[in-house]
Write a protein that holds these residues in place. Structure first.
Motif, PDB file in Angstrom:
ATOM      1  N   GLY A   1      13.282   9.390  43.094  1.00 57.45           N
ATOM      2  CA  GLY A   1      14.067   9.025  41.919  1.00 57.45           C
ATOM      3  C   GLY A   1      13.220   8.787  40.690  1.00 57.45           C
ATOM      4  N   LEU A   2      11.975   9.292  40.720  1.00 56.25           N
ATOM      5  CA  LEU A   2      11.025   9.016  39.640  1.00 56.25           C
ATOM      6  C   LEU A   2      10.454  10.306  39.058  1.00 56.25           C
ATOM      7  CD1 LEU A   2       8.909   6.317  41.518  1.00 56.25           C
ATOM      8  CD2 LEU A   2      10.590   5.859  39.715  1.00 56.25           C
ATOM      9  N   PRO A   3      10.142  10.306  37.768  1.00 60.31           N
ATOM     10  CA  PRO A   3       9.265  11.358  37.253  1.00 60.31           C
ATOM     11  C   PRO A   3       7.843  11.041  37.724  1.00 60.31           C
ATOM     12  CG  PRO A   3       9.732   9.778  35.523  1.00 60.31           C
ATOM     13  CD  PRO A   3      10.526   9.341  36.730  1.00 60.31           C
ATOM     14  N   LEU A   4       7.126  12.038  38.215  1.00 57.02           N
ATOM     15  CA  LEU A   4       5.806  11.790  38.787  1.00 57.02           C
ATOM     16  C   LEU A   4       4.699  12.367  37.920  1.00 57.02           C
ATOM     17  CD1 LEU A   4       6.378  12.479  42.605  1.00 57.02           C
ATOM     18  CD2 LEU A   4       6.551  10.302  41.344  1.00 57.02           C
ATOM     19  N   ALA A   5       3.822  11.495  37.437  1.00 53.52           N
ATOM     20  CA  ALA A   5       2.582  11.963  36.815  1.00 53.52           C
ATOM     21  C   ALA A   5       1.704  12.478  37.942  1.00 53.52           C
ATOM     22  CB  ALA A   5       1.894  10.810  36.090  1.00 53.52           C
ATOM     23  N   ALA A   6       1.162  13.695  37.777  1.00 50.27           N
ATOM     24  CA  ALA A   6       0.427  14.265  38.914  1.00 50.27           C
ATOM     25  C   ALA A   6      -0.620  15.274  38.458  1.00 50.27           C
ATOM     26  CB  ALA A   6       1.400  14.918  39.895  1.00 50.27           C
ATOM     27  N   PRO A   7      -1.854  14.815  38.272  1.00 50.56           N
ATOM     28  CA  PRO A   7      -2.961  15.763  38.082  1.00 50.56           C
ATOM     29  C   PRO A   7      -3.334  16.353  39.444  1.00 50.56           C
ATOM     30  CG  PRO A   7      -3.818  13.544  38.225  1.00 50.56           C
ATOM     31  CD  PRO A   7      -2.319  13.423  38.302  1.00 50.56           C
ATOM     32  N   SER A   8      -4.291  17.252  39.476  1.00 50.23           N
ATOM     33  CA  SER A   8      -4.724  17.821  40.751  1.00 50.23           C
ATOM     34  C   SER A   8      -5.332  16.739  41.634  1.00 50.23           C
ATOM     35  CB  SER A   8      -5.734  18.953  40.518  1.00 50.23           C
ATOM     36  OG  SER A   8      -6.836  18.492  39.751  1.00 50.23           O
TER      37      SER A   8
ATOM     38  N   TYR B   1      -2.428  21.129  44.931  1.00 46.54           N
ATOM     39  CA  TYR B   1      -1.908  19.824  45.342  1.00 46.54           C
ATOM     40  C   TYR B   1      -2.018  18.845  44.181  1.00 46.54           C
ATOM     41  CZ  TYR B   1      -0.946  20.538  50.290  1.00 46.54           C
ATOM     42  OH  TYR B   1      -0.381  20.938  51.477  1.00 46.54           O
ATOM     43  N   GLY B   2      -0.949  18.060  43.983  1.00 49.06           N
ATOM     44  CA  GLY B   2      -0.929  17.076  42.920  1.00 49.06           C
ATOM     45  C   GLY B   2      -1.105  15.668  43.466  1.00 49.06           C
ATOM     46  N   LEU B   3      -1.577  14.771  42.615  1.00 49.98           N
ATOM     47  CA  LEU B   3      -1.774  13.367  42.978  1.00 49.98           C
ATOM     48  C   LEU B   3      -0.730  12.556  42.223  1.00 49.98           C
ATOM     49  CD1 LEU B   3      -3.508  11.480  44.655  1.00 49.98           C
ATOM     50  CD2 LEU B   3      -5.049  11.244  42.717  1.00 49.98           C
ATOM     51  N   GLY B   4       0.370  12.238  42.894  1.00 48.65           N
ATOM     52  CA  GLY B   4       1.541  11.716  42.216  1.00 48.65           C
ATOM     53  C   GLY B   4       1.628  10.210  42.143  1.00 48.65           C
ATOM     54  N   ALA B   5       2.157   9.716  41.016  1.00 45.15           N
ATOM     55  CA  ALA B   5       2.460   8.299  40.831  1.00 45.15           C
ATOM     56  C   ALA B   5       3.592   8.185  39.819  1.00 45.15           C
ATOM     57  CB  ALA B   5       1.230   7.534  40.340  1.00 45.15           C
ATOM     58  N   ASN B   6       4.277   7.057  39.846  1.00 44.53           N
ATOM     59  CA  ASN B   6       5.388   6.784  38.935  1.00 44.53           C
ATOM     60  C   ASN B   6       4.914   6.877  37.484  1.00 44.53           C
ATOM     61  OD1 ASN B   6       7.518   5.773  37.473  1.00 44.53           O
ATOM     62  ND2 ASN B   6       7.611   3.802  38.529  1.00 44.53           N
ATOM     63  N   ALA B   7       5.437   7.867  36.744  1.00 45.71           N
ATOM     64  CA  ALA B   7       4.999   8.089  35.367  1.00 45.71           C
ATOM     65  C   ALA B   7       5.453   6.998  34.413  1.00 45.71           C
ATOM     66  CB  ALA B   7       5.517   9.444  34.876  1.00 45.71           C
TER      67      ALA B   7
END
Length: 352
Positions: A143-150, A42-48
């Motif tokens: 509509g966003l690239p998502l920065a997502a670490p675990s 599972y990733g933890l996503g936010a607007n990169a």
């Protein structure tokens, strides 16, 4: 913070039109942080592209900000917005064609616009296209690239179910998209394509052998075999102890009888012992009063990869004082398994 929970059936089509996906995507556009499933963990996503959003990832995880993040995309058009296409080597293009979408992250020269907190101040960007229908739908709908670490607290075992995410991050993030258990179970392989020869910075779901079938020789970062922490890591997982349960972990290298002897020695000292091992090794143990958790079978190390983090987390619900883990050959997916176990154990070995 109130954390919203959404369940999405990954087998159903048209996920981008699901109200759950649309609501989660709306929160991401508002610079909130949302956990979501990928085929790895599972990733933890936010607007990169947003410093404000990315900083919320570090805050939620308690993660050092000098550790770069992986950006997740859903289509190749997003790559051209993030990466300096002119300087993308042919080897990277070959790897994309062979393994995207999938558990492979490529380190490439970046364009301006990506949050400095995603790249930890580097001029390169770690990027991948996940092969999970829920992840792809969420990225596309936002509509966003998502920065997502675990999606776990920093240093803890990575989450392979939404329940794992809840255990660590409930009330710390805006939402969790539950798409069921992940498949691969270990994070993506990270390959640096800015070097003359592609270099593995983190082993994962795509093996060295599979990479070399596509691009020929592939190097491995010397840091993978060193206990020294990296001062300026180019990839997640290169710095700090990761993947650790509460009780200390030791890697026991040797025969089943040596494992049993190691357990007996600890029990004589009054320690409650946990054993993380394959079905075969557990079946050979005659020692009683141990908490044994299976992490798959020696016949198929993919089962070990998919069950490893769940096994490590399970010990947190026990009263063990120490955990002894079986070790594996460093070939194929075994290289990724051993990389994670060494991090979990802080490189502590007991050898026959």
């Amino acid at each position: 913070m109130y954390t919203k929970l959404w369940a999405v059936d990954k087998e159903e089509p048209l996920k981008h039109s699901y109200p759950q996906i649309m609501e989660a995507a709306s929160l991401l556009r508002e610079s909130e942080v949302v956990a979501f499933p990928t085929e790895t963990v599972y990733g933890l996503g936010a607007n990169a592209l947003s410093d404000q959003a990315v900083l919320k990832i570090f805050e939620a995880k308690g993660r050092p900000s000098d550790n770069p993040l992986i950006v997740h995309i859903s289509k190749m058009e997003q790559l051209t917005e993030l990466v300096d296409n002119i300087n993308v080597p042919e080897s990277a293009r070959q790897l994309m064609e062979a393994f995207w979408p999938g558990p492979l992250t490529l380190v490439l020269p970046k364009k301006e616009g990506v949050s400095q907190y995603v790249t930890a101040g580097l001029n390169t960007l770690a990027i991948r296209m996940p092969d999970h229908p829920v992840a792809r739908a969420l990225i596309e709908t936002s509509g966003l690239p998502l920065a997502a670490p675990s999606a776990n607290l920093s240093g803890k075992p990575s989450p392979t179910t939404a329940q794992h995410v809840e255990e660590d991050l409930i009330h710390r993030i805006a939402g969790i998209v539950d798409g069921g258990a992940t498949g691969v179970g270990l994070e993506s392989t990270v390959v640096d394509c800015t070097t003359e020869t592609p270099m593995i910075l983190r082993p994962g779901g795509v093996t060295k052998e599979e990479l070399e079938k596509v691009v020929g020789k592939v190097d491995e970062d010397p840091a993978l075999f060193s206990q020294e922490e990296q001062h300026k890591p180019k990839s997640p997982g290169m710095k700090y102890t990761h993947y650790a349960p509460v009780a200390p972990v030791y890697l026991v290298e040797g025969s089943a009888s040596f494992m049993e002897q190691t357990i007996n020695d600890a029990q004589r000292k009054g320690q409650k012992v946990g054993l993380l091992a394959t079905e075969e090794t557990i079946g050979q143990m005659q020692t009683t009063e141990i908490t044994a958790i299976s992490c798959g079978t020696q016949k198929d190390l993919a089962t070990v990869a998919s069950q490893l983090y769940d096994g490590l987390r399970a010990f947190n619900a026990t009263e063990v004082d120490v955990i002894f883990s079986e070790t594996f050959q460093r070939t194929g997916v075994g290289a990724a398994i051993m990389n994670r176990l060494e991090k979990a154990a802080g490189h502590k070995f007991i050898k026959e």
